[in-house]
Design a protein around this motif. Structure first.
Motif, PDB file in Angstrom:
ATOM      1  N   LEU A 181       0.844  -1.197   0.000  1.00  0.00           N
ATOM      2  CA  LEU A 181       0.000   0.000   0.000  1.00  0.00           C
ATOM      3  C   LEU A 181       0.879   1.246   0.000  1.00  0.00           C
ATOM      4  CD1 LEU A 181      -2.821   1.315   0.468  1.00  0.00           C
ATOM      5  CD2 LEU A 181      -2.482   0.918   2.913  1.00  0.00           C
ATOM      6  N   PHE A 182       0.631   2.136  -0.948  1.00  0.00           N
ATOM      7  CA  PHE A 182       1.301   3.444  -0.984  1.00  0.00           C
ATOM      8  C   PHE A 182       0.276   4.491  -0.587  1.00  0.00           C
ATOM      9  CE2 PHE A 182       4.872   2.859  -4.368  1.00  0.00           C
ATOM     10  CZ  PHE A 182       5.310   1.731  -3.713  1.00  0.00           C
ATOM     11  N   GLU A 183       0.708   5.415   0.274  1.00  0.00           N
ATOM     12  CA  GLU A 183      -0.224   6.485   0.668  1.00  0.00           C
ATOM     13  C   GLU A 183       0.424   7.843   0.544  1.00  0.00           C
ATOM     14  OE1 GLU A 183      -2.600   4.154   4.220  1.00  0.00           O
ATOM     15  OE2 GLU A 183      -1.858   6.172   4.603  1.00  0.00           O
ATOM     16  N   GLU A 184      -0.414   8.801   0.239  1.00  0.00           N
ATOM     17  CA  GLU A 184      -0.023  10.210   0.298  1.00  0.00           C
ATOM     18  C   GLU A 184       0.350  10.525   1.745  1.00  0.00           C
ATOM     19  OE1 GLU A 184      -2.910  14.170   0.045  1.00  0.00           O
ATOM     20  OE2 GLU A 184      -3.728  12.166   0.249  1.00  0.00           O
ATOM     21  N   PHE A 185       1.391  11.322   1.941  1.00  0.00           N
ATOM     22  CA  PHE A 185       1.805  11.720   3.283  1.00  0.00           C
ATOM     23  C   PHE A 185       0.904  12.845   3.780  1.00  0.00           C
ATOM     24  CE2 PHE A 185       4.260  14.550   6.056  1.00  0.00           C
ATOM     25  CZ  PHE A 185       4.606  13.665   7.060  1.00  0.00           C
ATOM     26  N   LEU A 186       0.265  12.636   4.932  1.00  0.00           N
ATOM     27  CA  LEU A 186      -0.621  13.666   5.494  1.00  0.00           C
ATOM     28  C   LEU A 186       0.127  14.440   6.575  1.00  0.00           C
ATOM     29  CD1 LEU A 186      -3.954  11.674   5.980  1.00  0.00           C
ATOM     30  CD2 LEU A 186      -3.347  13.214   4.097  1.00  0.00           C
ATOM     31  N   ASP A 187       0.117  15.743   6.455  1.00  0.00           N
ATOM     32  CA  ASP A 187       0.855  16.578   7.392  1.00  0.00           C
ATOM     33  C   ASP A 187      -0.135  17.282   8.317  1.00  0.00           C
ATOM     34  OD1 ASP A 187       2.891  17.821   8.598  1.00  0.00           O
ATOM     35  OD2 ASP A 187       3.386  19.175   6.935  1.00  0.00           O
ATOM     36  N   GLY A 188      -0.256  16.787   9.541  1.00  0.00           N
ATOM     37  CA  GLY A 188      -1.202  17.384  10.478  1.00  0.00           C
ATOM     38  C   GLY A 188      -0.874  16.921  11.879  1.00  0.00           C
ATOM     39  N   GLU A 189      -1.865  16.934  12.759  1.00  0.00           N
ATOM     40  CA  GLU A 189      -1.639  16.457  14.129  1.00  0.00           C
ATOM     41  C   GLU A 189      -2.504  15.223  14.384  1.00  0.00           C
ATOM     42  OE1 GLU A 189      -1.398  19.519  17.084  1.00  0.00           O
ATOM     43  OE2 GLU A 189      -1.814  18.104  18.717  1.00  0.00           O
ATOM     44  N   GLU A 190      -1.885  14.231  15.013  1.00  0.00           N
ATOM     45  CA  GLU A 190      -2.615  12.973  15.220  1.00  0.00           C
ATOM     46  C   GLU A 190      -3.501  13.024  16.456  1.00  0.00           C
ATOM     47  OE1 GLU A 190      -0.589   9.123  14.527  1.00  0.00           O
ATOM     48  OE2 GLU A 190       1.036  10.402  13.829  1.00  0.00           O
ATOM     49  N   MET A 191      -4.533  12.208  16.407  1.00  0.00           N
ATOM     50  CA  MET A 191      -5.456  12.108  17.539  1.00  0.00           C
ATOM     51  C   MET A 191      -6.059  10.700  17.527  1.00  0.00           C
ATOM     52  SD  MET A 191      -8.838  14.456  17.816  1.00  0.00           S
ATOM     53  CE  MET A 191     -10.228  14.106  18.842  1.00  0.00           C
ATOM     54  N   SER A 192      -6.168  10.097  18.689  1.00  0.00           N
ATOM     55  CA  SER A 192      -6.828   8.785  18.780  1.00  0.00           C
ATOM     56  C   SER A 192      -8.247   9.005  19.273  1.00  0.00           C
ATOM     57  CB  SER A 192      -6.093   7.876  19.763  1.00  0.00           C
ATOM     58  OG  SER A 192      -4.735   7.764  19.425  1.00  0.00           O
ATOM     59  N   PHE A 193      -9.199   8.460  18.541  1.00  0.00           N
ATOM     60  CA  PHE A 193     -10.625   8.679  18.842  1.00  0.00           C
ATOM     61  C   PHE A 193     -11.271   7.312  19.054  1.00  0.00           C
ATOM     62  CE2 PHE A 193     -15.045   9.477  17.761  1.00  0.00           C
ATOM     63  CZ  PHE A 193     -15.293  10.751  18.261  1.00  0.00           C
ATOM     64  N   PHE A 194     -11.951   7.153  20.196  1.00  0.00           N
ATOM     65  CA  PHE A 194     -12.493   5.834  20.545  1.00  0.00           C
ATOM     66  C   PHE A 194     -14.008   5.854  20.619  1.00  0.00           C
ATOM     67  CE2 PHE A 194      -8.261   6.215  22.174  1.00  0.00           C
ATOM     68  CZ  PHE A 194      -7.673   5.009  21.830  1.00  0.00           C
ATOM     69  N   VAL A 195     -14.623   4.770  20.170  1.00  0.00           N
ATOM     70  CA  VAL A 195     -16.040   4.574  20.445  1.00  0.00           C
ATOM     71  C   VAL A 195     -16.242   3.151  20.970  1.00  0.00           C
ATOM     72  CG1 VAL A 195     -16.802   6.206  18.651  1.00  0.00           C
ATOM     73  CG2 VAL A 195     -16.749   3.786  18.130  1.00  0.00           C
ATOM     74  N   ILE A 196     -17.349   2.987  21.695  1.00  0.00           N
ATOM     75  CA  ILE A 196     -17.758   1.652  22.140  1.00  0.00           C
ATOM     76  C   ILE A 196     -19.095   1.382  21.465  1.00  0.00           C
ATOM     77  CG2 ILE A 196     -18.877   2.524  24.252  1.00  0.00           C
ATOM     78  CD1 ILE A 196     -17.963  -0.081  25.631  1.00  0.00           C
ATOM     79  N   SER A 197     -19.254   0.154  20.936  1.00  0.00           N
ATOM     80  CA  SER A 197     -20.460  -0.132  20.162  1.00  0.00           C
ATOM     81  C   SER A 197     -21.006  -1.514  20.502  1.00  0.00           C
ATOM     82  CB  SER A 197     -20.095  -0.075  18.669  1.00  0.00           C
ATOM     83  OG  SER A 197     -21.077  -0.703  17.892  1.00  0.00           O
TER      84      SER A 197
END
Ligand code: AMP
Ligand code: GLY
Length: 420
Positions: A181-197
């Motif tokens: 897999l090749f991906e475009e490099f994203l330049d930003g700030e990371e965040m972990s987001f959680f949900v329970i389902s």
């Protein structure tokens, strides 16, 4: 209630402690657990990939509910297997676990449901990949498709790094590679987001920012996680709504389209660019060390939440949180994430007094002859919850100094973006 937790990290110790706090009359088992879980649960020596033996243990011990911590058994189908024996399990089935098990599955899924993510391409062999690399822009991100414990991702600044990445992936460094897999490099700030389902209803389950790199200033090699803090400094109502509407809702709907649903914790690894969320990756479990950081903020009884989820009654639960800030520092074995020694005694742990809202969650530890020794790269998680990140970090560092483990090292700058 009899509760079995599968896994042996800090995440599982944090889950076990929350279950124990729910009611002292709960009996908790961990497969295989660590020295920390041993003090509140019964550790059972079984391999987490030996589904038959795990199932026999569950049936013989009359376990009521099973909580799966790590991704590998989920991706290997432990939930489907145990459900066949009418065993109640908290975690997604194999089909839904592809969200973490195959990066290419998730990228195609994002494309189909218009979920914002980095542009990408999939290539089948070295010559196709090299041809693309000869004319593309850099940096570029190259990934192995399957699970690789956070190691199958290469951020390539130059063509020569990209060629090495492709050679390593196609030579089988992360298991047999049919695609890359090749991906475009994203330049930003990371965040972990959680949900329970529970498959019908879902609730937000907190946000965090982890520090994956081994050195201060987020430099050096990638690790399993050197520390984390919660909430993420990026979190606000508007961004939360965008994440739910553009990423979480279409994902849960997409799973219904392929005739499945998501039961468990879903963890979206996001890049935030100009207040817009992009999905980098999905994990089908809690993060580690994010879990250790978030669980102490949960006010509602965790066992009630998980039990409701398994019984598709999450809607009946009112999820409540402490408004506090929480911060976790991971104490590691010297040398991690490369070579490190094991079985080094950690002497001062029993002398440490923990106040309310202070926790030491064990990860790579075990007990030998009543002594606690190291058994992995990430060894202890020191977590503090209060109204202030800076205070949390200072307290965590002072506890680590008291432990004074001479084989250990840690990052002193966890949370620098919210503290400085
Ligand atoms: P993953 O194992 O997918 O979480 O990737 C490991 C780390 O690589 C992420 O936490 C990001 O910091 C980084 N990463 C992955 N994909 C991208 C991307 N497309 N652009 C920029 N950074 C990325
Ligand atoms: N902290 C990153 C992860 O659990 O994958």
């Amino acid at each position: 209630m009899k509760i079995l937790i599968i896994g042996s990290g800090g995440r599982e110790h944090a889950l076990a402690l929350a279950c124990k706090k729910s009611s002292n009359s709960h009996q908790i088992f961990c497969i295989p657990g660590n020295a920390g879980t041993e003090s509140i649960a019964k550790n059972v020596k079984l391999e987490i990939n030996d589904f038959d033996k795990i199932r026999k243990f569950i049936q013989e011990s009359k376990v009521d509910i099973v909580i799966i911590g790590p991704e590998q058994p989920l991706v290997d189908g432990i939930v489907d297997y145990l459900n066949k024996f009418n065993i109640k399990v908290f975690g997604p089935n194999q089909k839904a676990s592809q969200l973490e098990g195959s990066k290419i599955f998730t990228k195609n899924f994002c494309k189909k449901y218009n979920i914002p993510t980095a542009n990408f391409g999939v290539f089948k062999n070295l010559s196709e990949s090299n041809k693309f690399l000869d004319s593309c822009n850099f940096p570029i991100v190259i990934k192995a498709d399957g699970l690789a414990s956070g190691k199958g991702v290469y951020i390539c600044k130059e063509r020569k790094d990209a060629k090495v990445a492709c050679e390593e992936i196609f030579s089988g460094k992360f298991g047999k590679a049919e695609n890359i897999l090749f991906e475009e490099f994203l330049d930003g700030e990371e965040m972990s987001f959680f949900v329970i389902s529970d498959g019908e209803t879902f609730y937000n389950f907190g946000t965090a920012q982890d520090h994956k790199r081994v050195l201060e200033g987020d430099k050096g090699k990638n690790t399993g996680g050197m520390g984390a803090y919660s909430p993420s400094r990026l979190e606000d109502k508007k961004l939360n709504n965008k994440i739910i509407n553009k990423i979480i809702n279409p994902t849960l709907k997409g799973l219904k389209d392929i005739d499945t649903k998501f039961i468990g914790f879903l963890y979206a690894g996001l890049m935030i660019i100009n207040n817009e969320p992009y999905l980098i990756e999905y994990n089908v479990r809690m993060g580690d060390p994010e879990c250790q950081t978030i669980i102490p903020k949960l006010k509602t009884d965790l066992v009630e939440v998980i039990n409701a989820c398994i019984n598709k009654k999450l809607k009946s639960i009112n999820l409540e949180w402490y408004e506090d800030k929480s911060l976790c520092i991971v104490l590691c074995s010297m040398g991690y994430p490369d070579e490190y020694k094991k079985n080094i005694e950690i002497k001062n742990l029993d002398k440490i007094h923990l106040a309310n809202n202070e926790y030491i969650f064990h990860a790579g530890t075990k007990k030998i002859n009543n002594k606690i020794v190291s058994n992995g790269g990430r060894v202890l998680n020191i977590v503090i919850r209060s109204e202030n990140f800076k205070k949390n970090r200072e307290k965590a560092i002072s506890l680590i100094n008291k432990i004074n483990w001479d084989n250990g090292f840690f990052r002193k700058d966890i949370g620098y973006k919210v503290i400085n």
